[in-house]
Motif scaffolding. Structure first.
Motif, PDB file in Angstrom:
ATOM      1  N   SER A  67       0.831  -1.205   0.000  1.00 33.47           N
ATOM      2  CA  SER A  67       0.000   0.000   0.000  1.00 33.47           C
ATOM      3  C   SER A  67       0.865   1.255   0.000  1.00 33.47           C
ATOM      4  O   SER A  67       0.576   2.229  -0.709  1.00 33.47           O
ATOM      5  CB  SER A  67      -0.924  -0.015   1.223  1.00 33.47           C
ATOM      6  OG  SER A  67      -1.711   1.159   1.269  1.00 33.47           O
ATOM      7  N   PHE A  68       1.929   1.230   0.778  1.00 35.95           N
ATOM      8  CA  PHE A  68       2.849   2.371   0.834  1.00 35.95           C
ATOM      9  C   PHE A  68       3.411   2.679  -0.547  1.00 35.95           C
ATOM     10  O   PHE A  68       3.385   3.829  -1.000  1.00 35.95           O
ATOM     11  CB  PHE A  68       3.983   2.094   1.809  1.00 35.95           C
ATOM     12  CG  PHE A  68       5.105   3.100   1.732  1.00 35.95           C
ATOM     13  CD1 PHE A  68       5.021   4.305   2.416  1.00 35.95           C
ATOM     14  CD2 PHE A  68       6.234   2.857   0.956  1.00 35.95           C
ATOM     15  CE1 PHE A  68       6.043   5.250   2.327  1.00 35.95           C
ATOM     16  CE2 PHE A  68       7.268   3.788   0.864  1.00 35.95           C
ATOM     17  CZ  PHE A  68       7.161   4.988   1.549  1.00 35.95           C
ATOM     18  N   ALA A 179      -1.744   9.126   2.840  1.00 39.75           N
ATOM     19  CA  ALA A 179      -2.090   7.711   2.875  1.00 39.75           C
ATOM     20  C   ALA A 179      -0.839   6.841   2.961  1.00 39.75           C
ATOM     21  O   ALA A 179      -0.800   5.851   3.711  1.00 39.75           O
ATOM     22  CB  ALA A 179      -2.903   7.339   1.633  1.00 39.75           C
ATOM     23  N   SER A 183       0.161   4.507   6.172  1.00 38.14           N
ATOM     24  CA  SER A 183       0.204   3.059   5.955  1.00 38.14           C
ATOM     25  C   SER A 183       1.412   2.408   6.622  1.00 38.14           C
ATOM     26  O   SER A 183       1.434   1.188   6.815  1.00 38.14           O
ATOM     27  CB  SER A 183       0.233   2.753   4.448  1.00 38.14           C
ATOM     28  OG  SER A 183       1.500   3.060   3.887  1.00 38.14           O
TER      29      SER A 183
END
Length: 300
Positions: A67-68, A179, A183
């Protein structure tokens, strides 16, 4: 004063300094070259900053996940497009008003944040953002008459479209960086932001190096020859990003970007003192509304 407020004001000041230096570079290199300087001269400082936190500050490096990397890549690409569009604005209109068009990013960031991160907005924050938006609209009409036709037509001009597009990409990058940083998890906001900054800046430098080598041969050397200005662009840009990333890890990206509009105060100061551009009464009124919107946000 909350930490994110002071950090955001510092980010706005440093970003304005970087933009002023990039405007000087625009006369010496291409739009892509001036954009490239923002990253290639920033990543060494970003790595030094991260290294200093781990070796001297006692922080442990976060462990990135899928996700990162996804959010970091999206944010990095969006920032490249946003910066290039903003730099190109300097060729069309005066320094201060050109930057104002991109400030529609505040409203866009709020909407993007709601969609991607479900970040809520308080009534006061929404009111502050809308008041500031009115200030931006007034700035967009600062050189013309105040009538409905002029208002509607002004937003179809090339400068307006470029500015709004720049704001869109800045909004995407802001929410994506928040975000990506979140994360990583953990409680170390500073190291999360620094790690995200270092990774993103390295990726941006590699991507733009490949692009310039293939599409604009000679621009890399042209940027290097302007190293004195480019070094200032890179250092101020890295410091601004470090502040932005930290603030957006601490707080809703829309709030951070809304407060960050104080950059326009610094922009008009730079426009007046360094570029000898004289704002008119309408532009000053727009700036005052922007400041009013920021105050409503903070008081709320």
């Amino acid at each position: 004063m909350e930490a994110w407020v002071a950090i955001t004001v510092a980010a706005a000041f440093l970003q304005n300094l970087r933009s002023a230096l990039q405007k000087q570079m625009k006369a010496l290199v291409s739009t892509s070259g001036a954009t490239y300087a923002r990253f290639v001269f920033a990543f060494p400082f970003a790595l030094l900053y991260l290294g200093g936190l781990t070796s001297l500050g006692g922080f442990e490096l976060p462990v990135p996940n899928l996700s990162f990397w996804g959010f970091a890549a999206i944010g990095g690409a969006a920032q490249i497009f946003a910066t290039a569009l903003l730099v190109s604005l300097f060729s069309f209109r005066n320094f201060a008003v050109g930057t104002a068009y991109s400030k529609t990013e505040t409203v866009q960031t709020a909407l993007i944040g709601i969609v991607i991160l479900s970040d809520p907005l308080s009534p006061a924050a929404l009111a502050g953002i809308l008041i500031s938006l009115v200030g931006v609209l007034i700035l967009s009409l600062a050189k013309g008459a105040f009538d409905l036709k002029t208002f509607l037509m002004s937003w179809f001009k090339k400068t307006a479209l470029i500015g709004v597009a720049s704001g869109t990409f800045f909004g995407i990058s802001a929410v994506s960086y928040r975000a990506a940083s979140l994360s990583l998890g953990g409680e170390g906001v500073i190291i999360q932001a620094a790690f995200t900054l270092a990774c993103v800046t390295v990726m941006q430098t590699l991507a733009m190096s490949i692009y310039l080598r293939l599409r604009e041969p000679g621009q890399i050397m042209a940027v290097i020859r302007t190293w004195r200005i480019a070094l200032g662009v890179g250092l101020s840009g890295m410091m601004a990003s470090a502040c932005w990333f930290t603030a957006m890890t601490l707080q809703n990206a829309a709030y951070v970007r809304a407060l960050g509009q104080v950059e326009l105060v610094f922009t008009f100061a730079a426009s007046y003192f360094f570029f000898r551009e004289r704002p008119n009464l309408t532009e000053v009124s727009g700036i005052l509304l922007l400041i009013g919107g920021v105050l409503v946000l903070l008081l709320g």
